[in-house]
Design an enzyme around this catalytic site. Sequence first.
Site, PDB file in Angstrom:
ATOM      1  N   TRP A   1      42.011  36.833  29.480  1.00  0.00           N
ATOM      2  CA  TRP A   1      42.502  35.739  30.323  1.00  0.00           C
ATOM      3  C   TRP A   1      41.938  34.438  29.757  1.00  0.00           C
ATOM      4  O   TRP A   1      40.750  34.360  29.440  1.00  0.00           O
ATOM      5  CB  TRP A   1      42.072  35.888  31.787  1.00  0.00           C
ATOM      6  CG  TRP A   1      42.459  34.664  32.549  1.00  0.00           C
ATOM      7  CD1 TRP A   1      43.721  34.335  32.975  1.00  0.00           C
ATOM      8  CD2 TRP A   1      41.606  33.561  32.906  1.00  0.00           C
ATOM      9  NE1 TRP A   1      43.699  33.098  33.571  1.00  0.00           N
ATOM     10  CE2 TRP A   1      42.430  32.597  33.537  1.00  0.00           C
ATOM     11  CE3 TRP A   1      40.251  33.284  32.739  1.00  0.00           C
ATOM     12  CZ2 TRP A   1      41.925  31.389  34.016  1.00  0.00           C
ATOM     13  CZ3 TRP A   1      39.740  32.078  33.205  1.00  0.00           C
ATOM     14  CH2 TRP A   1      40.578  31.147  33.848  1.00  0.00           C
TER      15      TRP A   1
ATOM     16  N   GLU B   1      46.425  38.592  30.655  1.00  0.00           N
ATOM     17  CA  GLU B   1      46.539  38.294  32.090  1.00  0.00           C
ATOM     18  C   GLU B   1      47.096  36.877  32.296  1.00  0.00           C
ATOM     19  O   GLU B   1      46.474  35.897  31.886  1.00  0.00           O
ATOM     20  CB  GLU B   1      45.144  38.422  32.728  1.00  0.00           C
ATOM     21  CG  GLU B   1      45.095  38.070  34.209  1.00  0.00           C
ATOM     22  CD  GLU B   1      43.671  38.115  34.781  1.00  0.00           C
ATOM     23  OE1 GLU B   1      42.715  38.416  34.036  1.00  0.00           O
ATOM     24  OE2 GLU B   1      43.532  37.836  35.989  1.00  0.00           O
TER      25      GLU B   1
ATOM     26  N   LYS C   1      48.637  33.628  34.778  1.00  0.00           N
ATOM     27  CA  LYS C   1      48.441  33.092  36.123  1.00  0.00           C
ATOM     28  C   LYS C   1      49.355  31.904  36.341  1.00  0.00           C
ATOM     29  O   LYS C   1      50.055  31.478  35.420  1.00  0.00           O
ATOM     30  CB  LYS C   1      46.979  32.778  36.407  1.00  0.00           C
ATOM     31  CG  LYS C   1      46.410  31.516  35.822  1.00  0.00           C
ATOM     32  CD  LYS C   1      44.899  31.433  36.060  1.00  0.00           C
ATOM     33  CE  LYS C   1      44.523  31.024  37.459  1.00  0.00           C
ATOM     34  NZ  LYS C   1      43.062  30.842  37.623  1.00  0.00           N
TER      35      LYS C   1
ATOM     36  N   ASP D   1      47.148  40.362  38.142  1.00  0.00           N
ATOM     37  CA  ASP D   1      46.148  39.930  39.126  1.00  0.00           C
ATOM     38  C   ASP D   1      46.945  39.452  40.330  1.00  0.00           C
ATOM     39  O   ASP D   1      47.767  38.529  40.201  1.00  0.00           O
ATOM     40  CB  ASP D   1      45.295  38.811  38.515  1.00  0.00           C
ATOM     41  CG  ASP D   1      44.211  38.292  39.466  1.00  0.00           C
ATOM     42  OD1 ASP D   1      44.512  38.102  40.665  1.00  0.00           O
ATOM     43  OD2 ASP D   1      43.088  38.037  39.000  1.00  0.00           O
TER      44      ASP D   1
ATOM     45  N   HIS E   1      47.618  35.794  41.142  1.00  0.00           N
ATOM     46  CA  HIS E   1      48.172  34.933  40.097  1.00  0.00           C
ATOM     47  C   HIS E   1      49.679  34.736  40.162  1.00  0.00           C
ATOM     48  O   HIS E   1      50.312  34.488  39.138  1.00  0.00           O
ATOM     49  CB  HIS E   1      47.781  35.468  38.726  1.00  0.00           C
ATOM     50  CG  HIS E   1      46.324  35.295  38.426  1.00  0.00           C
ATOM     51  ND1 HIS E   1      45.785  35.469  37.183  1.00  0.00           N
ATOM     52  CD2 HIS E   1      45.285  34.936  39.226  1.00  0.00           C
ATOM     53  CE1 HIS E   1      44.480  35.245  37.213  1.00  0.00           C
ATOM     54  NE2 HIS E   1      44.157  34.937  38.456  1.00  0.00           N
TER      55      HIS E   1
ATOM     56  N   HIS F   1      44.061  43.478  38.516  1.00  0.00           N
ATOM     57  CA  HIS F   1      42.932  42.801  39.143  1.00  0.00           C
ATOM     58  C   HIS F   1      43.305  42.688  40.612  1.00  0.00           C
ATOM     59  O   HIS F   1      44.171  41.894  40.979  1.00  0.00           O
ATOM     60  CB  HIS F   1      42.731  41.389  38.570  1.00  0.00           C
ATOM     61  CG  HIS F   1      41.833  41.355  37.380  1.00  0.00           C
ATOM     62  ND1 HIS F   1      41.513  40.188  36.733  1.00  0.00           N
ATOM     63  CD2 HIS F   1      41.166  42.360  36.746  1.00  0.00           C
ATOM     64  CE1 HIS F   1      40.686  40.475  35.727  1.00  0.00           C
ATOM     65  NE2 HIS F   1      40.470  41.769  35.707  1.00  0.00           N
TER      66      HIS F   1
ATOM     67  N   ASP G   1      45.192  31.273  44.452  1.00  0.00           N
ATOM     68  CA  ASP G   1      44.318  32.197  43.726  1.00  0.00           C
ATOM     69  C   ASP G   1      42.867  31.985  44.125  1.00  0.00           C
ATOM     70  O   ASP G   1      42.048  31.529  43.340  1.00  0.00           O
ATOM     71  CB  ASP G   1      44.500  31.933  42.217  1.00  0.00           C
ATOM     72  CG  ASP G   1      43.653  32.851  41.362  1.00  0.00           C
ATOM     73  OD1 ASP G   1      43.381  33.973  41.795  1.00  0.00           O
ATOM     74  OD2 ASP G   1      43.265  32.432  40.259  1.00  0.00           O
TER      75      ASP G   1
ATOM     76  N   ASP H   1      40.525  34.157  45.185  1.00  0.00           N
ATOM     77  CA  ASP H   1      39.537  35.187  44.886  1.00  0.00           C
ATOM     78  C   ASP H   1      38.650  35.543  46.069  1.00  0.00           C
ATOM     79  O   ASP H   1      37.424  35.581  45.963  1.00  0.00           O
ATOM     80  CB  ASP H   1      38.707  34.801  43.657  1.00  0.00           C
ATOM     81  CG  ASP H   1      39.512  34.916  42.367  1.00  0.00           C
ATOM     82  OD1 ASP H   1      39.918  36.044  42.041  1.00  0.00           O
ATOM     83  OD2 ASP H   1      39.764  33.886  41.715  1.00  0.00           O
TER      84      ASP H   1
ATOM     85  N   ASP I   1      38.770  41.819  41.281  1.00  0.00           N
ATOM     86  CA  ASP I   1      38.448  40.488  40.769  1.00  0.00           C
ATOM     87  C   ASP I   1      38.388  39.482  41.908  1.00  0.00           C
ATOM     88  O   ASP I   1      39.414  38.974  42.345  1.00  0.00           O
ATOM     89  CB  ASP I   1      39.499  40.047  39.730  1.00  0.00           C
ATOM     90  CG  ASP I   1      39.157  38.682  39.142  1.00  0.00           C
ATOM     91  OD1 ASP I   1      38.029  38.188  39.353  1.00  0.00           O
ATOM     92  OD2 ASP I   1      40.036  38.098  38.465  1.00  0.00           O
TER      93      ASP I   1
HETATM   94  C1  RNT Z   1      40.995  33.936  36.471  1.00  0.00           C
HETATM   95  C2  RNT Z   1      41.282  35.371  36.189  1.00  0.00           C
HETATM   96  C3  RNT Z   1      40.190  36.117  35.478  1.00  0.00           C
HETATM   97  C4  RNT Z   1      38.814  35.815  36.014  1.00  0.00           C
HETATM   98  C5  RNT Z   1      37.738  36.748  35.507  1.00  0.00           C
HETATM   99  C6  RNT Z   1      36.372  36.229  35.795  1.00  0.00           C
HETATM  100  O1  RNT Z   1      41.943  33.339  37.218  1.00  0.00           O
HETATM  101  O2  RNT Z   1      41.618  36.034  37.368  1.00  0.00           O
HETATM  102  O3  RNT Z   1      40.481  37.467  35.501  1.00  0.00           O
HETATM  103  O4  RNT Z   1      38.775  35.826  37.393  1.00  0.00           O
HETATM  104  O5  RNT Z   1      37.939  37.006  34.187  1.00  0.00           O
HETATM  105 ZN    ZN Z   2      41.834  38.175  37.233  1.00  0.00          ZN
END
Ligand code: RNT
Ligand code: ZN
Length: 409
Positions: free
Chosen positions: A178, A219, A221, A252, A255, A279, A287, A289, A319
């Site tokens: 990523w 990955e 986003k 993810d 994303h 993820h 996003d 988290d 994640d």
């Molecule tokens: C960031 C991505 C990525 C990170 C990690 C820490 O938007 O989701 O995967 O969160 O690599």
């Molecule tokens: Zn991620």
Amino acid sequence: MYETARKVYETWGIDTEKALEKCGTVPISLHCWQGDDVMGFEKNSTGASGGIQTTGNYPGRARNKDELMADLEFAYSLIPGKKRLNLHAIYAISDVPVERDALMPQHFDPWLEWARGRGIGLDFNPTLFSHPLAADGLTLSHPDRLIRDYWIRHIKACRKIAAYIGEKQGSPCLNDIWIPDGLKNPPADRLSPRIRLRDALDEIFSVKYDKNHIVDAVESKVFGIGLESYTVGSSEFYLSYAATRGINVLLDNGHYHPTEIVSDKIPAMLAFFDKVPLHVTRAVRWDSDHVVLFEDEIKEIAKEIIRNKAEERVLIGLDYFDASINRIAAWVTGTRNMQKALLNALLMPHDEFKILQDAGNFSKLLVMQEEIKTLPFGAVWEEYLAREKVPVEWFSPVEQYEKNVLENR
Ligand code: RNT
Ligand code: ZN
């Protein structure tokens, strides 16, 4: 309670014993970076940058490898089922500072040793953020050839490390790329950075490794903080890249645009890709988290894995990074919730439901799908915890650990 529940599920043609057995075999890769707010072990680390941010200042953050390993060990003791550990390159272990393009497999030997003794597989990620050469939000797509080259060397080093880990541990190590690359304001050129990214990746993947050792993934986003107007590695970009280059796309679920759902993307990808790495996170409006909860989209994601018998093809990783609550509680509850979702999906008559769908019996299908929601799932979950020898009530031990260990940091 379990005996009663078992009989109830039996009337639905569901074998709870089989579900319990299966649930414990599906690995979940815990993200090491929840334990220290994505700080890593590099000297002078100031924490995550590059479009991502940890919020909160809860006391007790792991400050070094010993604390992180101890916290992980404790968290793992409260989590049932099969676990892996997902590392980032910034968690390299070395007495002297090592530039990211000079990282070597030996810097991860202590992790391999730690994991081996605990029956835990490792996964890996290059770190293309929180670094002076990523400070303007561009890495592999940077117009400056020297900066691109630095990051190409870094990822090449990381793939070598991942392949080494995979070979040593006897199970493929996921290497997920990523990058933060994007722009805050409207771009003048959306294509050239993508061409540069494509070519950089081609250079990276010109080195071939055994697929039994490494699973390569990219990955995408939508946008990052401070990079809201343009993301070089968009979904279309990486999907096309992976499909034409024989690698994988990591999904993810934070994303995508808020009405897009990853549970629907999983079967779309299974039609074309051998592996679908994930993820799993909780996106609150964006996003963000947040810690994974036992809620609808997580349940749907688990259903897509289980009813398509894709437990070995969908690689489940977590994640999120929440520093506003006890970090161990965040790890444990998020991982348990993913497992809950898997067990929930294992306790459904998917074959019968498919028959109803194909027969066009949508009334019965809808009614059955709703009725099943109130079966005694909790009793089966508690039986699972008992068989896995982890406590039902796990918050008191976390409070004790906070008092005895975390508060002294
Ligand atoms: C960031 C991505 C990525 C990170 C990690 C820490 O938007 O989701 O995967 O969160 O690599
Ligand atoms: Zn991620």
